[in-house]
Design an enzyme around this catalytic site. Structure first.
Site, mmCIF file in Angstrom:
data_model
loop_
_atom_site.group_PDB
_atom_site.id
_atom_site.type_symbol
_atom_site.label_atom_id
_atom_site.label_comp_id
_atom_site.label_asym_id
_atom_site.label_seq_id
_atom_site.Cartn_x
_atom_site.Cartn_y
_atom_site.Cartn_z
ATOM 1 N N LYS A 1 22.930 29.195 -29.517
ATOM 2 C CA LYS A 1 22.788 27.880 -28.836
ATOM 3 C C LYS A 1 22.631 27.999 -27.307
ATOM 4 C CE LYS A 1 26.009 24.623 -28.346
ATOM 5 N NZ LYS A 1 26.197 24.246 -27.156
ATOM 6 N N ASN A 2 23.724 28.381 -26.896
ATOM 7 C CA ASN A 2 23.865 28.607 -25.323
ATOM 8 C C ASN A 2 22.677 29.424 -24.602
ATOM 9 O OD1 ASN A 2 25.592 26.432 -25.467
ATOM 10 N ND2 ASN A 2 27.298 27.524 -25.184
ATOM 11 N N ARG B 1 33.090 17.013 -15.656
ATOM 12 C CA ARG B 1 32.226 18.273 -15.685
ATOM 13 C C ARG B 1 31.308 17.780 -14.416
ATOM 14 N NH1 ARG B 1 30.067 19.567 -21.694
ATOM 15 N NH2 ARG B 1 29.516 21.418 -20.665
ATOM 16 N N PRO B 2 31.637 18.131 -13.112
ATOM 17 C CA PRO B 2 30.928 18.127 -11.910
ATOM 18 C C PRO B 2 29.550 19.042 -11.837
ATOM 19 C CG PRO B 2 32.847 19.029 -11.231
ATOM 20 C CD PRO B 2 33.002 18.858 -12.723
ATOM 21 N N ILE B 3 28.745 18.838 -11.002
ATOM 22 C CA ILE B 3 27.552 19.861 -10.904
ATOM 23 C C ILE B 3 27.360 19.968 -9.382
ATOM 24 C CG2 ILE B 3 26.332 18.734 -12.984
ATOM 25 C CD1 ILE B 3 24.496 17.250 -11.307
ATOM 26 N N ASP B 4 28.617 19.781 -8.823
ATOM 27 C CA ASP B 4 28.303 20.197 -7.353
ATOM 28 C C ASP B 4 27.857 21.772 -6.975
ATOM 29 O OD1 ASP B 4 31.109 20.771 -8.430
ATOM 30 O OD2 ASP B 4 31.526 21.715 -6.628
ATOM 31 N N GLN B 5 28.200 22.675 -7.765
ATOM 32 C CA GLN B 5 27.702 24.078 -7.512
ATOM 33 C C GLN B 5 26.207 24.254 -7.735
ATOM 34 O OE1 GLN B 5 30.032 26.265 -6.231
ATOM 35 N NE2 GLN B 5 31.169 24.488 -5.943
ATOM 36 N N CYS C 1 29.265 17.122 -24.722
ATOM 37 C CA CYS C 1 30.780 17.048 -25.031
ATOM 38 C C CYS C 1 31.750 16.562 -23.903
ATOM 39 C CB CYS C 1 31.451 18.473 -25.788
ATOM 40 S SG CYS C 1 30.541 18.992 -27.130
ATOM 41 N N ILE D 1 39.565 26.629 -18.377
ATOM 42 C CA ILE D 1 38.230 26.242 -18.102
ATOM 43 C C ILE D 1 37.996 24.716 -18.068
ATOM 44 C CG2 ILE D 1 35.777 26.578 -18.394
ATOM 45 C CD1 ILE D 1 36.962 29.392 -18.245
ATOM 46 N N ARG E 1 25.307 19.470 -33.644
ATOM 47 C CA ARG E 1 24.652 20.045 -32.302
ATOM 48 C C ARG E 1 24.665 21.442 -32.122
ATOM 49 N NH1 ARG E 1 28.050 18.426 -27.820
ATOM 50 N NH2 ARG E 1 26.738 19.788 -26.870
ATOM 51 N N ARG F 1 24.062 17.900 -22.819
ATOM 52 C CA ARG F 1 24.484 18.836 -21.199
ATOM 53 C C ARG F 1 23.312 19.604 -20.811
ATOM 54 N NH1 ARG F 1 27.720 16.863 -18.020
ATOM 55 N NH2 ARG F 1 28.123 18.554 -16.260
ATOM 56 N N ASP G 1 35.141 28.261 -25.854
ATOM 57 C CA ASP G 1 34.394 27.651 -26.890
ATOM 58 C C ASP G 1 35.129 28.108 -28.217
ATOM 59 O OD1 ASP G 1 32.935 26.412 -25.002
ATOM 60 O OD2 ASP G 1 31.038 27.484 -25.246
HETATM 61 C C1 EPZ Z 1 28.817 25.985 -20.793
HETATM 62 O O1 EPZ Z 1 29.134 24.658 -20.104
HETATM 63 C C2 EPZ Z 1 28.690 25.730 -22.107
HETATM 64 N N1 EPZ Z 1 27.594 24.968 -22.398
HETATM 65 C C3 EPZ Z 1 30.041 25.213 -22.661
HETATM 66 O O2 EPZ Z 1 29.802 25.253 -24.130
HETATM 67 C C4 EPZ Z 1 30.988 26.120 -22.250
HETATM 68 O O3 EPZ Z 1 32.458 25.625 -22.805
HETATM 69 C C5 EPZ Z 1 31.331 26.731 -20.571
HETATM 70 O O4 EPZ Z 1 29.882 27.004 -20.510
HETATM 71 C C6 EPZ Z 1 32.298 27.375 -20.447
HETATM 72 O O5 EPZ Z 1 31.949 28.748 -21.220
HETATM 73 C C7 EPZ Z 1 26.277 25.363 -22.469
HETATM 74 O O6 EPZ Z 1 26.024 26.531 -22.406
HETATM 75 C C8 EPZ Z 1 25.341 24.310 -22.612
HETATM 76 P P1 EPZ Z 1 30.547 25.607 -16.557
HETATM 77 P P2 EPZ Z 1 28.869 24.491 -18.532
HETATM 78 O O7 EPZ Z 1 29.865 25.042 -15.395
HETATM 79 O O8 EPZ Z 1 27.897 25.105 -18.018
HETATM 80 C C9 EPZ Z 1 33.673 23.515 -13.449
HETATM 81 C C10 EPZ Z 1 29.833 24.407 -26.216
HETATM 82 O O9 EPZ Z 1 30.870 24.094 -27.099
HETATM 83 N N2 EPZ Z 1 32.362 23.391 -12.733
HETATM 84 O O10 EPZ Z 1 30.669 27.251 -16.848
HETATM 85 O O11 EPZ Z 1 29.007 23.158 -18.238
HETATM 86 C C11 EPZ Z 1 33.596 22.946 -14.815
HETATM 87 O O12 EPZ Z 1 34.121 21.673 -14.424
HETATM 88 C C12 EPZ Z 1 29.818 24.080 -24.897
HETATM 89 O O13 EPZ Z 1 28.974 25.192 -26.891
HETATM 90 C C13 EPZ Z 1 32.536 22.804 -11.479
HETATM 91 O O14 EPZ Z 1 33.627 22.424 -10.805
HETATM 92 O O15 EPZ Z 1 30.417 24.998 -17.925
HETATM 93 C C14 EPZ Z 1 34.534 23.623 -15.476
HETATM 94 O O16 EPZ Z 1 35.753 23.274 -15.328
HETATM 95 C C15 EPZ Z 1 30.969 22.934 -24.525
HETATM 96 N N3 EPZ Z 1 31.419 22.431 -10.658
HETATM 97 C C16 EPZ Z 1 34.161 25.279 -14.810
HETATM 98 O O17 EPZ Z 1 33.502 24.957 -13.642
HETATM 99 C C17 EPZ Z 1 30.257 22.797 -10.862
HETATM 100 O O18 EPZ Z 1 29.072 22.626 -10.480
HETATM 101 C C18 EPZ Z 1 33.137 26.067 -15.991
HETATM 102 O O19 EPZ Z 1 32.020 25.035 -16.184
HETATM 103 C C19 EPZ Z 1 30.173 23.564 -12.424
HETATM 104 C C20 EPZ Z 1 31.144 23.556 -13.137
#
Ligand code: EPZ
Length: 430
Positions: A22-23, A123-127, A118, A329, A399, A94, A307
């Site tokens: 999926k991912n 879940r910020p998107i600042d990066q 989920c 995480i 999902r 997402r 996950d």
């Molecule tokens: C992906 O989410 C996966 N989703 C998630 O899987 C998975 O839990 C996660 O990566 C970690 O492996 C998809 O691939 C669609 P991140 P993502 O950006 O990309 C922080 C599942 O069950 N962060 O790696 O949203 C964030 O808050 C799902 O299949 C910022 O602070 O995760 C978190 O603490 C659920 N700012 C950490 O980084 C940002 O701009 C990692 O998040 C981006 C992230």
């Protein structure tokens, strides 16, 4: 509304085939619009709802999406004609935000409503935004609801991520492949799905190197072309069946996997006393006694995947001894503990730490799937428990797990999906 009914207690036996990841599928579907050509994507888990929603978004912006067979889709991106995606389309998942990077890469413009997905904590998107801005885009977030990103020209840049983020790594890759010059993403995510996305982009003519390490270099190219591509097997789906085999004291061969991707999961199962045998593209998991305790700390790849944390907690809930689970995480990924405790587990969760005191037996109960992996944990618990477990809110499970009922039945589970009317649609006969 639908729910799963599981009569637990039977060990799982036999063989199960794992679907495409999926991912990996979600970013690859978004990436297909960078080609302005035809891409044929194989091993796509077409029936899971996240993939379905991504295909709906593709069609919504004008791509022609054709299902060739159950797991193969043809996407013709020549007709894409919009950079606007509304909340109605993005709210379900997402990964809808991958269209920000992909549309920026294609048009230099993206107006995409904030994503759903989920709830695992903030879940910020600042990066993501930092990355787009460093590539030369100006980005505003209107009313906290829609991301509007524009660039007359995207120009390659060094980008250092403050934390390892799968989503930001994907989005920056999508925006950078057609930018002018060199982009270097440092502290990049290394998950197998990042490598798969990079391989897909390279199959379309991009120049992405270093995926799978924490420094990814992207040399921008002017044009991408169509390609045929087969998605890697789903690491987390495979891990879920591995834990289910162990938790039910079963013996299951899990086929169509890349054993290397499963190492962190295999090692923990072995620590708990399971046998894990690796083949070229399969693993066999068996456990014939009560699992032993072990501690888990989730980490970005190649660490133990967040996950898989809820599913593994079910095994630990049945272990002989006390285990500590540390979630590094997400700030809120223990909501499932209350549900498992209703089945007789003894889990005390506080913040990002849980203490799991193993019990000898779980008992079937009515529970709900709080999110996708929490739902997977409920299924494993139901299979291992004595008696009947009813799981509500299974839309979360749909999902991410293709044909979950059929696959589990194929290895001896007693599980069925039943329709139940919404409480407020019941007429009061009195
Ligand atoms: C992906 O989410 C996966 N989703 C998630 O899987 C998975 O839990 C996660 O990566 C970690 O492996 C998809 O691939 C669609 P991140 P993502 O950006 O990309 C922080 C599942 O069950 N962060 O790696 O949203 C964030 O808050 C799902 O299949 C910022 O602070 O995760 C978190 O603490 C659920 N700012 C950490 O980084 C940002 O701009 C990692 O998040 C981006 C992230």
């Amino acid at each position: 509304m639908e729910k799963f009914i599981i009569n637990g207690g039977a060990p799982l036996h036999g063989e199960v085939e794992i679907s495409g990841a999926k991912n990996a599928a979600l970013p690859i579907l978004a990436a297909s619009i960078l080609s302005q050509d035809v891409c044929v994507i194989e091993n796509l888990p077409c029936s899971i709802s996240d993939v379905n929603y991504m295909m709906k978004i593709l069609a919504h912006i004008g791509a022609k999406v054709k299902l060739i067979n159950k797991n193969t889709v043809e996407i013709d991106s020549r007709f894409v004609n919009s950079y606007v995606i509304s909340h109605d389309m993005t709210k379900h998942l997402r990964a809808s935000y991958y269209f920000i990077g992909a549309l920026l890469g294609r048009y230099g413009r993206a107006k995409v409503a904030m994503p759903g997905g989920c709830y695992l904590g903030a879940r910020p998107i600042d990066q993501h935004i930092k990355g787009f801005e460093l590539l030369g885009a100006s980005v505003s977030v209107e009313d906290n609801a829609t991301v509007d990103a524009k660039a007359s020209k995207l120009i390659g840049s060094p980008i250092y991520l403050d934390m390892v983020s799968v989503g930001a790594t994907v989005n920056i890759l999508l925006a950078a492949v057609k930018a002018e010059g060199l982009t270097v993403i440092e502290n990049a995510a290394k998950e197998p799905h990042i490598v798969d996305l990079a391989n897909f982009l390279n199959s379309m003519g991009a120049d992405v190197r270093g995926a799978g390490t924490d420094v990814i270099k992207v040399r921008g190219v002017e044009q991408l072309h169509g390609c045929n591509y087969s998605i890697i097997p789903d690491q987390i789906e495979a891990g879920t069946y591995m834990v289910a085999a162990a938790a039910t004291h079963g013996n299951v061969i899990i086929k169509n996997v890349i054993p290397k991707h499963l190492e962190s999961i295999s090692k923990k199962l072995i620590e708990c006393g399971a046998e894990v045998e690796e083949f070229d593209d399969a693993v066999r998991v068996s456990l014939d006694r009560r699992p032993g305790k072990c501690n888990i700390k989730t980490m970005p790849h190649p660490g133990f995947p967040t996950d898989m944390q809820p599913q593994m907690a079910v095994l630990l809930a049945l272990a002989d001894g006390t285990s500590i689970v540390s979630e590094s995480i997400w700030s809120n990924r223990f909501r499932y503990a209350d549900q498992l405790n209703r089945m007789g587990a003894d889990i005390k969760a506080d913040g990002q730490l849980a203490v799991v005191q193993g019990v000898e037996q779980l008992k079937g109960a009515p529970v709900k799937a709080d999110d996708l992996r929490a739902g997977a944990a409920m299924i494993i618990a139901g299979l291992a428990a004595s008696g009947t477990t009813e799981i509500e809110d299974i839309l979360h499970i749909d999902r991410g797990y293709e044909d979950v009922v059929e696959k589990l039945k194929g290895i001896g589970a007693d599980i069925k999906r039943v329709f139940c009317p919404e409480p407020n649609s019941l007429t009061n006969a009195g």
